[in-house]
Design an enzyme around this catalytic site. Structure first.
Site, PDB file in Angstrom:
ATOM      1  N   HIS A 195       1.132  -1.132   0.016  1.00 26.08           N
ATOM      2  CA  HIS A 195       0.069   0.133   0.107  1.00 26.08           C
ATOM      3  C   HIS A 195       0.810   1.314  -0.341  1.00 26.08           C
ATOM      4  O   HIS A 195       1.497   1.673   1.119  1.00 26.08           O
ATOM      5  CB  HIS A 195      -0.947  -0.073   1.072  1.00 26.08           C
ATOM      6  CG  HIS A 195      -2.167   1.057   1.592  1.00 26.08           C
ATOM      7  ND1 HIS A 195      -2.787   0.871   1.624  1.00 26.08           N
ATOM      8  CD2 HIS A 195      -1.800   2.735   0.735  1.00 26.08           C
ATOM      9  CE1 HIS A 195      -4.165   2.213   1.502  1.00 26.08           C
ATOM     10  NE2 HIS A 195      -2.699   2.997   1.021  1.00 26.08           N
ATOM     11  N   HIS A 202       1.861   4.893  -1.642  1.00 26.55           N
ATOM     12  CA  HIS A 202       1.276   6.176  -2.778  1.00 26.55           C
ATOM     13  C   HIS A 202       2.784   6.748  -3.213  1.00 26.55           C
ATOM     14  O   HIS A 202       3.491   7.547  -2.206  1.00 26.55           O
ATOM     15  CB  HIS A 202       0.625   7.538  -1.469  1.00 26.55           C
ATOM     16  CG  HIS A 202      -0.369   6.694  -0.840  1.00 26.55           C
ATOM     17  ND1 HIS A 202      -2.067   7.346  -1.525  1.00 26.55           N
ATOM     18  CD2 HIS A 202      -0.940   6.943   0.582  1.00 26.55           C
ATOM     19  CE1 HIS A 202      -2.971   6.655  -0.567  1.00 26.55           C
ATOM     20  NE2 HIS A 202      -2.377   6.087  -0.128  1.00 26.55           N
ATOM     21  N   LYS A 252      -9.049   0.058  -5.904  1.00 30.52           N
ATOM     22  CA  LYS A 252      -9.166   0.521  -4.629  1.00 30.52           C
ATOM     23  C   LYS A 252     -10.544   1.428  -4.564  1.00 30.52           C
ATOM     24  O   LYS A 252     -11.171   2.163  -5.235  1.00 30.52           O
ATOM     25  CB  LYS A 252      -8.730   1.747  -4.607  1.00 30.52           C
ATOM     26  CG  LYS A 252      -8.134   2.411  -3.598  1.00 30.52           C
ATOM     27  CD  LYS A 252      -7.618   1.408  -2.300  1.00 30.52           C
ATOM     28  CE  LYS A 252      -7.704   2.158  -0.646  1.00 30.52           C
ATOM     29  NZ  LYS A 252      -6.789   2.863  -0.399  1.00 30.52           N
ATOM     30  N   HIS A 301     -10.936   1.313   1.370  1.00 30.53           N
ATOM     31  CA  HIS A 301     -10.086   2.163   2.367  1.00 30.53           C
ATOM     32  C   HIS A 301     -11.696   1.666   3.275  1.00 30.53           C
ATOM     33  O   HIS A 301     -12.205   2.708   3.344  1.00 30.53           O
ATOM     34  CB  HIS A 301     -10.150   3.592   1.898  1.00 30.53           C
ATOM     35  CG  HIS A 301      -9.945   4.252   3.014  1.00 30.53           C
ATOM     36  ND1 HIS A 301      -8.286   5.260   2.784  1.00 30.53           N
ATOM     37  CD2 HIS A 301     -10.743   4.858   4.310  1.00 30.53           C
ATOM     38  CE1 HIS A 301      -8.915   5.930   3.918  1.00 30.53           C
ATOM     39  NE2 HIS A 301     -10.219   5.839   4.448  1.00 30.53           N
ATOM     40  N   HIS A 322      -4.612  -0.820   5.508  1.00 31.37           N
ATOM     41  CA  HIS A 322      -4.299   0.707   6.937  1.00 31.37           C
ATOM     42  C   HIS A 322      -5.249   0.468   8.151  1.00 31.37           C
ATOM     43  O   HIS A 322      -5.642   0.907   8.853  1.00 31.37           O
ATOM     44  CB  HIS A 322      -4.085   1.435   6.337  1.00 31.37           C
ATOM     45  CG  HIS A 322      -5.144   2.394   6.100  1.00 31.37           C
ATOM     46  ND1 HIS A 322      -6.695   1.927   5.723  1.00 31.37           N
ATOM     47  CD2 HIS A 322      -5.194   3.651   4.236  1.00 31.37           C
ATOM     48  CE1 HIS A 322      -7.269   3.084   5.325  1.00 31.37           C
ATOM     49  NE2 HIS A 322      -6.671   3.526   4.338  1.00 31.37           N
ATOM     50  N   ASP A 343       1.259   2.241   3.853  1.00 34.41           N
ATOM     51  CA  ASP A 343       0.426   3.694   3.181  1.00 34.41           C
ATOM     52  C   ASP A 343       1.925   5.007   3.710  1.00 34.41           C
ATOM     53  O   ASP A 343       0.993   6.339   3.866  1.00 34.41           O
ATOM     54  CB  ASP A 343      -0.653   4.134   4.653  1.00 34.41           C
ATOM     55  CG  ASP A 343      -1.866   5.245   4.331  1.00 34.41           C
ATOM     56  OD1 ASP A 343      -1.266   5.274   2.588  1.00 34.41           O
ATOM     57  OD2 ASP A 343      -2.472   5.520   5.204  1.00 34.41           O
TER      58      ASP A 343
HETATM   59  C1  NCD Z   1      -3.466   8.907   2.008  1.00 32.57           C
HETATM   60  C2  NCD Z   1      -2.915   9.952   1.261  1.00 32.57           C
HETATM   61  O1  NCD Z   1      -3.066  10.931   0.973  1.00 32.57           O
HETATM   62  O2  NCD Z   1      -3.702   9.422  -0.101  1.00 32.57           O
HETATM   63  N1  NCD Z   1      -3.993   9.227   2.876  1.00 32.57           N
HETATM   64  C3  NCD Z   1      -3.957   9.349   4.136  1.00 32.57           C
HETATM   65  O3  NCD Z   1      -3.497   9.606   5.244  1.00 32.57           O
HETATM   66  N2  NCD Z   1      -3.453   7.186   4.685  1.00 32.57           N
HETATM   67  C4  NCD Z   1      -4.982   8.561   1.038  1.00 32.57           C
HETATM   68  C5  NCD Z   1      -5.436   7.066   2.672  1.00 32.57           C
HETATM   69  O4  NCD Z   1      -5.055   5.712   2.257  1.00 32.57           O
HETATM   70  O5  NCD Z   1      -6.590   6.806   2.926  1.00 32.57           O
HETATM   71 ZN    ZN Z   2      -3.449   5.042   1.476  1.00 28.41          ZN
END
Ligand code: NCD
Ligand code: ZN
Length: 345
Positions: free
Chosen positions: A13, A15, A99, A136, A174, A247
């Site tokens: 996971h 970003h 997702k 999520h 998460h 995450d």
């Molecule tokens: C994530 C993001 O910033 O893209 N933020 C977070 O707080 N985890 C999005 C997500 O996974 O909820």
């Molecule tokens: Zn995330």
């Protein structure tokens, strides 16, 4: 045990964003991890196979020629996603998961799903083609307390969804509560959960320690100490349903430190050493490889990586940079108040 060698880990996971942030953060993942599930919540989101393939190429273009990193792409589910898009993504080998963001639940989720029923035709084809749903798991209902949103989502949305699609692979991303951990433990092999380093290390008091700290704010928000303990227990247990997903979610400091500051913690530089330190503290280093390198691959039906990495415990605390630079801006690096004594060799 002061040194440990494990199969190369994966991040289930992640970003990476795009543009200058992508360029700045990617090396921290690509140097250590074999593969990562790349989240699709760009602006605009990754809603088609074509857009996912182009994003994948932009990621590959940022890597050095001799890299061994494989980005695993995801599609952002909307009310209007066509089942044919799933078939195409599977046929072309581009899409590894889809997702589900409940609309409004987190960063860049405004194009997410307004009612899961609207996606049933897509979920049917995913179940048939063995494409997992990454979830999520927070209800987006302003009337529900923010610390209860995972539990209420499980009750109102996830449980009925599982009953309707009993053979759909689902990842509760998460997982952030004891309720979530217990739920995953209570059901079958089609449900797994990712665990982040920050949910293993901080609780809701950490967000307020020494004054309000936006760099400890993510979604799902960190919960009670009893929740943190349950999450840690699940991670170190070796249970194959729980696996690492950082995450890691970089935001510019200026976007975090303001009214309406962004949710997301950037942890890719520190995640693995912190987790090794936690496993050592729990006397569970023998399960580190399962959590970091085996369980997730198995859930996704992939072989583990073939090469290995080593971590060792050092005498003096490792110095963690407070931030990384992204052009003229900064992105804060996740660290706790406890000194870090583990490092990648
Ligand atoms: C994530 C993001 O910033 O893209 N933020 C977070 O707080 N985890 C999005 C997500 O996974 O909820
Ligand atoms: Zn995330």
């Amino acid at each position: 045990m002061n040194e440990i060698t494990i199969k190369r880990p994966d991040d289930w996971h992640l970003h990476l964003r795009d543009g200058d942030i992508l360029t700045a953060v990617l090396p921290f993942t690509a140097e250590l991890y074999g593969r990562a599930i790349i989240m699709p919540n760009l602006k605009p989101p990754v809603t088609t196979v074509k857009v996912a393939a182009a994003y994948r190429q932009r990621i590959l273009d940022c890597l050095p020629p001799d890299h061994g990193f494989e980005p695993l792409m995801t599609l952002y589910l909307t009310d209007n996603t066509e089942p044919s898009e799933i078939r195409l993504g599977k046929d072309e080998g581009i899409i590894r998961a889809v997702k589900l963001y409940p609309a409004g639940a987190t960063t860049n989720s405004e194009f997410g799903v307004t009612s899961i029923k609207k996606t049933y035709r897509v979920l049917e084809i995913m179940q048939e083609l063995d494409v997992p749903l990454s979830v999520h798991g927070e209800i987006h209902d302003p009337g529900v307390d923010i610390f209860e949103r995972e539990a209420v989502f499980i009750d109102r949305e996830l449980n009925p969804l599982r009953k309707n699609f009993p053979e759909l692979g689902i990842i509760l991303e998460h997982v952030s509560s004891k309720t979530g951990v217990d739920y995953v433990r209570s059901v079958d092999r089609y449900l797994g959960a990712t665990i982040t380093p920050h949910h293993m290390l901080i609780n809701r008091s950490s967000i307020f320690a020494g004054g309000l700290n936006p760099h400890m704010y993510c979604l799902p928000v960190a919960k009670r100490e009893s929740d943190r303990i349950a999450i840690c227990e699940a991670a170190v247990s070796g249970d194959p349903r729980f696996f690492f997903g950082s995450d890691s979610a970089p935001h510019r400091v200026t976007d975090k430190e303001k009214t309406g500051g962004a949710a997301g913690i950037f942890n890719s530089p520190t995640a693995l050493p912190y987790i090794a330190q936690k496993f050592e503290a729990e006397g569970a280093l023998e399960n580190l490889e399962a959590f970091m390198s085996l369980n997730g691959a198995r859930f996704y039906g992939l072989p583990p990586n073939s090469d290995r990495i080593s971590l060792k415990k050092v005498d003096a605390p490792v110095s963690v940079p407070e931030f990384i630079e992204v052009g003229p801006d900064r992105v804060n690096v996740f660290q706790t108040i406890e000194p870090l004594f583990w490092d990648v060799v």
